[in-house]
Design an enzyme around this catalytic site. Structure first.
Site: not given
Ligand code: NAD
Length: 247
Positions: A90, A155, A159
């Site tokens: 994730n 990005y 994905k």
């Molecule tokens: P967030 O920024 O709140 O959390 C990201 C997580 O990834 C955190 O736990 C952080 O510690 C971890 N992370 C970041 N860089 C890292 C690294 N170099 N090494 C290890 N861990 C790392 O983001 P989120 O919104 O919870 O996103 C989680 C996933 O969901 C991601 O893959 C993101 O692409 C995807 N996503 C998010 C959304 C959205 O709208 N929030 C939409 C589609 C997909």
């Protein structure tokens, strides 16, 4: 739904990953939360400890882009919990730079975490899952892998790659009873979205037929389903959790 199962969740310290960790613990799993730094991992665990037994959780912060570090972290999970049934890849970062301003190093960085780290996790977990007769890998994709996005090409490119890896590994690993799926969230209320300009969020939200952004807990429900035996014949799927977002 996950009694006696062991799950590894990368990026489990906040946002969607934290909601998954919480929901998996609530459903009886033992959970390894992987984050990028000791402080954030410790903070997540101490928050989870307020609701769940600390014996059911562990935290680590390996460099996910380094295969040997991921392999070592998974060995630690096996040493502590005995097995790995579920892997949630994730952790991810986003981008929004237009192509002409896009630093090639930044492109490499997003590919390293959003793609290479997913490959590393999948590769490292296969022996552990084969050993117990199967498992469930769930990758976090995104709605942008349906139709791209207007800037920050790294990005969506990453994905789309996650979807390709999911569908290919589902075909490759089916014979071992290892299911590989992805969840593709739409705009979800996490720090990742808080970092975006308000007008960008508003523009995207205006296209959502359900008229609102998603909550991390709503996305986590899809991971729970795909991780559980209720999804025992589902593999290679990319499950959208995006309120029917069209573009
Ligand atoms: P967030 O920024 O709140 O959390 C990201 C997580 O990834 C955190 O736990 C952080 O510690 C971890 N992370 C970041 N860089 C890292 C690294 N170099 N090494 C290890 N861990 C790392 O983001 P989120 O919104 O919870 O996103 C989680 C996933 O969901 C991601 O893959 C993101 O692409 C995807 N996503 C998010 C959304 C959205 O709208 N929030 C939409 C589609 C997909």
């Amino acid at each position: 739904m996950l009694k006696n199962k062991v799950a590894v969740i990368t990026g489990g310290t906040r946002g969607i990953g934290y909601a998954i960790a919480e929901l998996f613990l609530k459903n009886g799993a033992k959970v390894a939360v992987l984050g990028s730094r000791k402080e954030t991992v410790d903070a997540a665990l101490s928050k989870l400890c307020q609701q769940f037994d600390s014996a059911d959780m562990m935290g680590m912060y390996p460099d996910l882009t380094d295969y040997a570090a991921v392999e070592a972290a998974f060995a630690d999970v096996k040493a502590q919990f005995g097995r790995i049934d579920i892997l949630v890849n994730n952790a991810g970062i986003s981008a929004r730079e237009p192509i002409e301003a896009y630093d090639p190093e930044a492109f490499k960085k997003i590919m390293d975490l959003n793609v290479t780290a997913v490959f590393n996790g999948c590769k490292a977990v296969v022996p552990a899952m084969k050993e117990i007769g199967g498992g469930s890998i769930i990758n976090t994709s995104s709605m942008v892998a349906k139709f791209g996005q207007q800037s920050g090409v790294g990005y969506p490119a990453s994905k789309f790659a996650v979807n390709g890896m999911t569908q290919s590994l589902a075909r490759e690993l089916g014979k071992y009873n290892i299911r590989v799926n992805a969840v593709a969230p739409g705009v979800t209320r996490t720090d990742m979205v808080a970092a975006l300009p308000e007008e960008m969020v508003a523009r995207v939200a205006a296209c959502i037929p359900m008229g609102r952004v998603g909550e991390p807990e709503e996305v986590a429900n899809a991971f729970l389903f795909l991780a559980s035996d209720m999804a025992s014949y589902i593999s290679g799927a990319v499950l959208a959790v995006d309120g029917a977002t069209v573009n």
